[in-house]
Scaffold this motif. Structure first.
Motif, PDB file in Angstrom:
ATOM      1  N   GLN A  38       0.849  -1.189   0.000  1.00 12.35           N
ATOM      2  CA  GLN A  38       0.000   0.000   0.000  1.00 12.35           C
ATOM      3  C   GLN A  38       0.894   1.252   0.000  1.00 12.35           C
ATOM      4  O   GLN A  38       0.913   2.004   0.973  1.00 12.35           O
ATOM      5  N   TYR A  64      -7.443   7.347   5.915  1.00 16.09           N
ATOM      6  CA  TYR A  64      -7.569   6.639   4.642  1.00 16.09           C
ATOM      7  C   TYR A  64      -8.321   7.503   3.646  1.00 16.09           C
ATOM      8  O   TYR A  64      -9.372   8.064   3.952  1.00 16.09           O
ATOM      9  N   ARG A  89      -8.349   3.810   8.857  1.00 15.21           N
ATOM     10  CA  ARG A  89      -8.232   2.375   8.612  1.00 15.21           C
ATOM     11  C   ARG A  89      -7.085   1.845   9.460  1.00 15.21           C
ATOM     12  O   ARG A  89      -6.069   2.508   9.620  1.00 15.21           O
ATOM     13  N   ASP A  90      -7.259   0.646   9.994  1.00 10.70           N
ATOM     14  CA  ASP A  90      -6.197  -0.013  10.748  1.00 10.70           C
ATOM     15  C   ASP A  90      -5.420  -0.918   9.801  1.00 10.70           C
ATOM     16  O   ASP A  90      -6.016  -1.701   9.054  1.00 10.70           O
ATOM     17  N   ILE A  91      -4.089  -0.779   9.831  1.00  8.50           N
ATOM     18  CA  ILE A  91      -3.241  -1.612   8.990  1.00  8.50           C
ATOM     19  C   ILE A  91      -2.247  -2.358   9.878  1.00  8.50           C
ATOM     20  O   ILE A  91      -1.863  -1.883  10.937  1.00  8.50           O
ATOM     21  N   SER A  92      -1.853  -3.545   9.447  1.00  4.80           N
ATOM     22  CA  SER A  92      -0.873  -4.357  10.168  1.00  4.80           C
ATOM     23  C   SER A  92       0.475  -4.177   9.496  1.00  4.80           C
ATOM     24  O   SER A  92       0.598  -4.398   8.287  1.00  4.80           O
ATOM     25  N   VAL A  93       1.473  -3.735  10.277  1.00  6.97           N
ATOM     26  CA  VAL A  93       2.786  -3.462   9.700  1.00  6.97           C
ATOM     27  C   VAL A  93       3.889  -4.050  10.568  1.00  6.97           C
ATOM     28  O   VAL A  93       3.730  -4.216  11.774  1.00  6.97           O
TER      29      VAL A  93
END
Length: 157
Positions: A38, A64, A89-93
């Motif tokens: 992304q 977002y 938005r929640d993203i996993s990084v």
């Protein structure tokens, strides 16, 4: 009756809970960096929401903006939307995809050369970029005398 800090009982219903510091998570502000899946989120400010030690990943909440909708807006509206996005938005990084700001207190872990500092807390004093090949390090000040350079994977919020 609960026991207060002096060891005597009180008539209040307060409860004290003891927790290890490593069980707490700072809801720190971070900058998203180096995402390949992304890339439009690179450079975004985000806030840590949780951490999974099993997966060694942080969940970061970011603003977002749907890029297709964004491109269809007139330029003056694009500026307004980018300044005040309506959606998050929640993203996993991974730890390599965030930059923790200077001044943030962190815990060191997994150090191989300086194992005596594992589990110790310090404050980030700067980010030292590793150039195009990556490999940047945080400088973490543990005391007036000691500072260590730590890879992102060796630093925990």
């Amino acid at each position: 009756n609960p026991v207060n800090s002096t060891g005597s009982t009180s008539g209040t219903s307060e409860t004290t809970v003891a927790m290890k510091p490593e069980k707490l998570l700072q809801m720190a502000r971070v900058k998203v960096h180096g995402l390949q899946s992304q890339p439009q989120l690179n450079g975004s400010d985000g806030q840590i929401r949780s951490y999974s030690p099993e997966r060694d990943r942080y969940v970061v909440r970011v603003a977002y903006i749907d890029q297709e909708v964004f491109r269809s807006l007139p330029p003056e509206m694009q500026l307004e939307v980018s300044l005040h996005p309506a959606e998050t938005r929640d993203i996993s990084v991974s730890c390599n995809n965030i930059r923790i700001p200077v001044g943030t207190c962190v815990r060191l872990e997994g150090l191989e050369q300086h194992v005596q500092w594992n589990g110790k807390y310090g404050k980030i004093t700067k980010w030292i970029d590793g150039g195009d090949g990556g490999g940047g390090r945080y400088e973490v000040r543990l005391s007036r005398q000691y500072a260590v350079l730590a890879k992102p994977q060796n630093v925990r919020l």
